[in-house]
Design a protein around this motif. Structure first.
Motif, PDB file in Angstrom:
ATOM      1  N   GLY A  42      20.324 125.123  36.747  1.00  0.00           N
ATOM      2  CA  GLY A  42      21.554 124.866  36.003  1.00  0.00           C
ATOM      3  C   GLY A  42      21.366 123.810  34.924  1.00  0.00           C
ATOM      4  N   ILE A  43      20.649 122.737  35.252  1.00  0.00           N
ATOM      5  CA  ILE A  43      20.428 121.653  34.286  1.00  0.00           C
ATOM      6  C   ILE A  43      19.572 122.139  33.121  1.00  0.00           C
ATOM      7  N   THR A  44      18.492 122.867  33.424  1.00  0.00           N
ATOM      8  CA  THR A  44      17.606 123.321  32.351  1.00  0.00           C
ATOM      9  C   THR A  44      18.320 124.260  31.394  1.00  0.00           C
ATOM     10  N   HIS A  45      19.068 125.204  31.943  1.00  0.00           N
ATOM     11  CA  HIS A  45      19.754 126.159  31.075  1.00  0.00           C
ATOM     12  C   HIS A  45      20.910 125.508  30.313  1.00  0.00           C
ATOM     13  N   SER A  46      21.624 124.605  30.978  1.00  0.00           N
ATOM     14  CA  SER A  46      22.720 123.929  30.273  1.00  0.00           C
ATOM     15  C   SER A  46      22.193 122.996  29.189  1.00  0.00           C
ATOM     16  N   SER A  47      20.972 122.447  29.384  1.00  0.00           N
ATOM     17  CA  SER A  47      20.400 121.562  28.371  1.00  0.00           C
ATOM     18  C   SER A  47      20.098 122.309  27.075  1.00  0.00           C
ATOM     19  N   PHE A  48      20.052 123.623  27.141  1.00  0.00           N
ATOM     20  CA  PHE A  48      19.842 124.413  25.927  1.00  0.00           C
ATOM     21  C   PHE A  48      20.972 124.188  24.928  1.00  0.00           C
ATOM     22  N   GLY A  49      22.157 123.855  25.459  1.00  0.00           N
ATOM     23  CA  GLY A  49      23.272 123.513  24.574  1.00  0.00           C
ATOM     24  C   GLY A  49      22.956 122.294  23.729  1.00  0.00           C
ATOM     25  N   GLY A  50      22.316 121.293  24.339  1.00  0.00           N
ATOM     26  CA  GLY A  50      21.916 120.098  23.600  1.00  0.00           C
ATOM     27  C   GLY A  50      20.849 120.396  22.568  1.00  0.00           C
ATOM     28  N   ILE A  51      19.939 121.321  22.897  1.00  0.00           N
ATOM     29  CA  ILE A  51      18.897 121.714  21.937  1.00  0.00           C
ATOM     30  C   ILE A  51      19.521 122.371  20.716  1.00  0.00           C
ATOM     31  N   GLY A  52      20.492 123.274  20.950  1.00  0.00           N
ATOM     32  CA  GLY A  52      21.177 123.936  19.841  1.00  0.00           C
ATOM     33  C   GLY A  52      21.946 122.961  18.972  1.00  0.00           C
ATOM     34  N   LEU A  53      22.655 122.037  19.593  1.00  0.00           N
ATOM     35  CA  LEU A  53      23.397 121.025  18.836  1.00  0.00           C
ATOM     36  C   LEU A  53      22.465 120.141  18.023  1.00  0.00           C
ATOM     37  N   ALA A  54      21.339 119.751  18.626  1.00  0.00           N
ATOM     38  CA  ALA A  54      20.389 118.895  17.916  1.00  0.00           C
ATOM     39  C   ALA A  54      19.814 119.610  16.697  1.00  0.00           C
ATOM     40  N   TYR A  55      19.476 120.862  16.844  1.00  0.00           N
ATOM     41  CA  TYR A  55      18.977 121.627  15.697  1.00  0.00           C
ATOM     42  C   TYR A  55      20.029 121.707  14.589  1.00  0.00           C
ATOM     43  N   TYR A  56      21.267 121.916  14.991  1.00  0.00           N
ATOM     44  CA  TYR A  56      22.336 122.067  13.995  1.00  0.00           C
ATOM     45  C   TYR A  56      22.539 120.780  13.203  1.00  0.00           C
ATOM     46  N   PHE A  57      22.460 119.630  13.882  1.00  0.00           N
ATOM     47  CA  PHE A  57      22.693 118.343  13.219  1.00  0.00           C
ATOM     48  C   PHE A  57      21.400 117.677  12.747  1.00  0.00           C
ATOM     49  N   GLY A  58      20.276 118.361  12.876  1.00  0.00           N
ATOM     50  CA  GLY A  58      19.011 117.833  12.380  1.00  0.00           C
ATOM     51  C   GLY A  58      18.443 116.702  13.203  1.00  0.00           C
ATOM     52  N   LEU A  59      18.698 116.692  14.515  1.00  0.00           N
ATOM     53  CA  LEU A  59      18.217 115.640  15.411  1.00  0.00           C
ATOM     54  C   LEU A  59      17.033 116.151  16.237  1.00  0.00           C
ATOM     55  N   ASN A  60      16.411 115.225  16.994  1.00  0.00           N
ATOM     56  CA  ASN A  60      15.340 115.612  17.902  1.00  0.00           C
ATOM     57  C   ASN A  60      15.902 116.505  19.005  1.00  0.00           C
ATOM     58  N   PRO A  61      15.387 117.732  19.157  1.00  0.00           N
ATOM     59  CA  PRO A  61      15.953 118.650  20.155  1.00  0.00           C
ATOM     60  C   PRO A  61      15.871 118.146  21.583  1.00  0.00           C
ATOM     61  N   PHE A  62      14.813 117.366  21.902  1.00  0.00           N
ATOM     62  CA  PHE A  62      14.694 116.865  23.270  1.00  0.00           C
ATOM     63  C   PHE A  62      15.704 115.757  23.551  1.00  0.00           C
ATOM     64  N   LEU A  63      16.092 115.012  22.528  1.00  0.00           N
ATOM     65  CA  LEU A  63      17.154 114.027  22.705  1.00  0.00           C
ATOM     66  C   LEU A  63      18.458 114.728  23.047  1.00  0.00           C
ATOM     67  N   GLY A  64      18.751 115.811  22.331  1.00  0.00           N
ATOM     68  CA  GLY A  64      19.941 116.589  22.638  1.00  0.00           C
ATOM     69  C   GLY A  64      19.887 117.177  24.031  1.00  0.00           C
ATOM     70  N   ALA A  65      18.703 117.658  24.436  1.00  0.00           N
ATOM     71  CA  ALA A  65      18.554 118.240  25.769  1.00  0.00           C
ATOM     72  C   ALA A  65      18.776 117.195  26.859  1.00  0.00           C
ATOM     73  N   VAL A  66      18.242 115.994  26.653  1.00  0.00           N
ATOM     74  CA  VAL A  66      18.409 114.913  27.639  1.00  0.00           C
ATOM     75  C   VAL A  66      19.883 114.557  27.807  1.00  0.00           C
ATOM     76  N   LEU A  67      20.578 114.341  26.693  1.00  0.00           N
ATOM     77  CA  LEU A  67      21.990 113.952  26.755  1.00  0.00           C
ATOM     78  C   LEU A  67      22.833 115.055  27.381  1.00  0.00           C
TER      79      LEU A  67
END
Length: 272
Positions: A42-67
């Motif tokens: 559940g955590i890994t798949h839900s973290s994909f949301g953070g990866i998508g948001l990070a890409y959209y806003f030009g941030l580090n994708p792993f930072l988005g995944a962690v948050l």
């Protein structure tokens, strides 16, 4: 084999496997003990949301995944304990929401769509020196928490009612562990990928469970088998030219089959 150590990316991969195996051995044992294995998924798949948001806003994708991963883990615990939602239902809801948000924002990202294969299947050869520092700090934090708070973690995992009666802050312990689980799981994505990381936190513990039922002994054995599987998978992926996450899981499953079949043969031969 040894000529590979002249390459910095291979040294980074080996150190990354060591540090990830250490953290996963501790965290995976706690997850299996609490019977919340699919929380990892559940955590890994839900973290994909953070990866998508990070890409959209030009941030580090792993930072988005962690948050996003930490927020999802704490949300699952809150929904289960305070919102009267079954834990598996809360995992399913946040998993689906995270994947949907990730896909939406990757689709909305202007320009060329990012290559998400390394996030889905992992690529241990892409681990950087900065990643190693982060993994090292996380592994040290996880090991320190388990050494200092071993008994409270043990009681809250196996018998939360007794732990509450003994005056332990079970809910606070679980929230802290949820955050640590999320951090460890997300950092392991580089090793095994979103799709396969669940196995890294489960198979070494299952193999260890074939040898002992004691929580304290399962932890070091899980670290050992996670490391053997990671190193074996790393070599397999290098020579077979396949994704590292896939190779690591194949090796771990092979180790499990070896020990499981050996135990069945022993039981058949000696009647126990």
């Amino acid at each position: 084999m040894f000529e590979l150590f002249q390459y910095q990316f291979f040294i980074n991969a080996v150190l990354g496997a060591l540090l990830t195996s250490l953290a996963a051995g501790f965290i995976g044992t706690y997850i299996v003990a609490r019977k919340i294995v699919f929380l990892t998924d559940g955590i890994t798949h839900s973290s994909f949301g953070g990866i998508g948001l990070a890409y959209y806003f030009g941030l580090n994708p792993f930072l988005g995944a962690v948050l996003f991963g930490i927020a999802s883990a704490l949300g699952i615990e809150w929904a289960h304990s305070k919102g009267n939602v079954r834990e598996d239902s809360a995992i399913a809801i946040l998993l689906a929401m995270g994947m949907a948000v990730g896909i939406l924002f990757v689709y909305l990202t202007p320009g060329y769509s990012p290559n998400l294969m390394s996030f889905l299947f992992g690529n241990i050869l892409n681990i950087t020196t900065f990643d190693l520092w982060v993994m090292g700090a996380l592994a040290l934090l996880v090991a320190t928490v388990f050494v200092i708070f071993y008994r409270p973690l043990l009681y809250s995992a196996f018998d939360p009612d007794f732990a509450k009666a003994a005056g332990l802050p079970v809910q606070a312990i679980r929230y802290v562990m949820m955050a640590l689980i999320a951090l460890t799981v997300v950092m392991s994505i580089k090793l095994a990928g979103i799709i396969l990381v669940l196995s890294l936190f489960t198979i070494p513990q299952v193999i260890s469970g074939l040898m002992t039922r004691q929580f304290g002994r399962i932890i070091p054995l899980s670290v050992l088998f996670a490391l053997v599987g990671s190193m074996g998978g790393l070599m397999f992926s290098y020579y077979a030219n396949i994704p590292s996450g896939v190779a690591i899981i194949i090796v771990l499953v092979g180790i499990w089959l070896f020990f499981k079949s050996g135990k069945l043969l022993m039981r058949f031969a000696f009647g126990r």
